[in-house]
Scaffold this motif. Structure first.
Motif, mmCIF file in Angstrom:
data_model
loop_
_atom_site.group_PDB
_atom_site.id
_atom_site.type_symbol
_atom_site.label_atom_id
_atom_site.label_comp_id
_atom_site.label_asym_id
_atom_site.label_seq_id
_atom_site.Cartn_x
_atom_site.Cartn_y
_atom_site.Cartn_z
ATOM 1 N N LEU A 255 0.843 -1.196 0.000
ATOM 2 C CA LEU A 255 0.000 0.000 0.000
ATOM 3 C C LEU A 255 0.877 1.245 0.000
ATOM 4 O O LEU A 255 1.606 1.506 0.959
ATOM 5 N N ASN B 219 -9.023 -0.280 0.139
ATOM 6 C CA ASN B 219 -9.637 1.059 0.050
ATOM 7 C C ASN B 219 -9.829 1.677 1.438
ATOM 8 O O ASN B 219 -9.741 2.894 1.599
ATOM 9 N N ARG C 277 -6.471 3.583 2.586
ATOM 10 C CA ARG C 277 -5.821 4.627 1.798
ATOM 11 C C ARG C 277 -5.988 5.986 2.453
ATOM 12 O O ARG C 277 -7.000 6.260 3.110
ATOM 13 N N SER D 278 2.252 2.866 -6.619
ATOM 14 C CA SER D 278 1.180 1.986 -6.143
ATOM 15 C C SER D 278 1.277 0.586 -6.729
ATOM 16 O O SER D 278 0.741 -0.366 -6.177
ATOM 17 N N GLU E 67 -8.981 7.205 -7.937
ATOM 18 C CA GLU E 67 -8.505 7.822 -6.700
ATOM 19 C C GLU E 67 -9.092 9.212 -6.501
ATOM 20 O O GLU E 67 -8.735 9.907 -5.544
#
Length: 381
Positions: free
Chosen positions: A30, A65, A68, A98, A158
């Motif tokens: 991540l 998700n 993040r 990423s 994003e």
């Protein structure tokens, strides 16, 4: 930071923070998108702690998700919607980060495309700079566009930008290069010139004949030059009368061809194939493999290192072809030559595909379709 399956590592990747860990036998990476500072390290530690607790409690989000870093968006008034002022280069760097790619991969297409972006320094919403690029061949232009489209699609997911201008660009037409293999007379002339040092400059430190076996091997087997360069003694089995093609000595991360930079890896298609030796191959390799250790290279440069294919092409190959008056083609054409001759001799397409290391016949049909079952013109006279 311990997890049931290992450790959550907090890493400094090009001065950006990222996390790495394993969960349920799967590896995760991540990229937090934060500069490597003492303050941001505390944020990273909190994220690592959150992931650890979620794993222990069974609430881990495999999509990542949940973990993040959320970017704070400034919402413009409905009357005035300001165009995005995001530059493409930082977005490209975040996207590549990423992906958590190995260094060797980063130094290829990704580094090349980054140089294009850095030179133009465009906004993420502007694709006109790339549309105006004329220095790239259509095939490279198209392949690079695929990377740019993927990058901007990621940026949309994003919520960095709202539109992908690169997805609207049309692919450029690629003119298919005609494969022009050497004919039988040319093959004999080339091998003979190497064996007898024809057209070898008197000032040359190394004679053409040193590479004669290497060239004949390429013609007789149709292997890729990197496969021949990487062939080891242990890959030649005289008991079973076969050659095993299982790896290559590829160029370095920056495309270097010198021996110290070369990297051993799997073949281009990841396949392993077994080539039954002809009488000539057995005779030639028996001499070359004499007194070699299992890991020794079968074909080397005069100083005993791996062959530098760029130097070989410039100092040996081009000189011989020019001396013979044969139209220049790359050493890789030896591969096309073997394939074409096999097809002209009515070898089954599936067999030719195997010899070249392809999993199916698609590439054979696309590249050598003009040789396969070519009809003759009707004779109306």
């Amino acid at each position: 930071m311990k997890t049931p399956k290992g450790t959550i590592a907090i890493e400094n990747n090009d001065n950006r923070i990222r996390l790495r860990w394993s969960c349920e036998s799967k590896r995760y990476c991540l990229a937090l998108g934060l500069p490597h500072t003492s303050v941001n390290m505390k944020v990273a530690e909190q994220k690592a702690r959150q992931i650890e607790l979620d794993i222990l409690s069974g609430n881990f989000d495999p999509t990542l998700n949940k973990y993040r870093i959320k970017q704070v968006a400034v919402i413009a008034s409905p009357e005035v919607v300001k165009p995005s002022q995001e530059l493409l280069l930082p977005i490209w760097d975040k996207w590549v980060e990423s992906l958590c790619l190995p260094t060797r991969t980063l130094c290829s297409h990704y580094a090349r495309i980054r140089r294009y972006i850095e030179k133009a320094d465009p906004l993420a919403t502007d694709a006109s700079w790339y549309e105006a690029v004329e220095s790239l061949s259509p095939s490279i232009w198209n392949s690079s566009l695929i990377y740019l489209v993927s990058c901007l699609n990621w940026a949309i997911s994003e919520k960095i930008i709202s539109d992908n201008p690169f997805s609207k660009l049309k692919r450029r037409k690629v003119l298919k290069n005609q494969v022009k293999p050497f004919n039988h007379e040319e093959v004999r002339a080339i091998v003979n010139a190497f064996r007898n040092n024809l057209y070898c400059p008197k000032s040359s430190a190394y004679k053409h004949s040193f590479y004669a076996d290497y060239i004949e091997f390429l013609f007789l087997t149709g292997v890729r030059p990197s496969e021949a360069i990487g062939l080891q003694r242990q890959h030649v089995d005289f008991t079973r009368n076969e050659i095993v093609i299982s790896s290559v000595l590829a160029r370095g991360d920056q495309g270097q061809t010198a021996s110290k930079h070369r990297v051993r890896k799997e073949t281009k298609t990841g396949s392993i194939r077994f080539l039954t030796m002809t009488a000539r191959l057995t005779e030639m390799l028996a001499i070359r493999c004499r007194n070699l250790n299992p890991e020794d290279l079968v074909f080397t440069s005069p100083n005993g290192n791996a062959i530098d294919d760029k130097n070989f092409t410039t100092r040996q190959w081009k000189v011989v072809l020019a001396g013979l008056g044969i139209e220049y083609r790359k050493p890789y054409t030896t591969r096309h030559t073997l394939a074409s001759m096999a097809l002209e001799a009515n070898m089954p397409i599936t067999s030719v595909a195997y010899l070249l290391g392809h999993s199916d016949t698609t590439m054979i049909m696309q590249t050598y379709g003009h040789v396969i079952n070519r009809p003759s013109l009707p004779d109306f006279s």
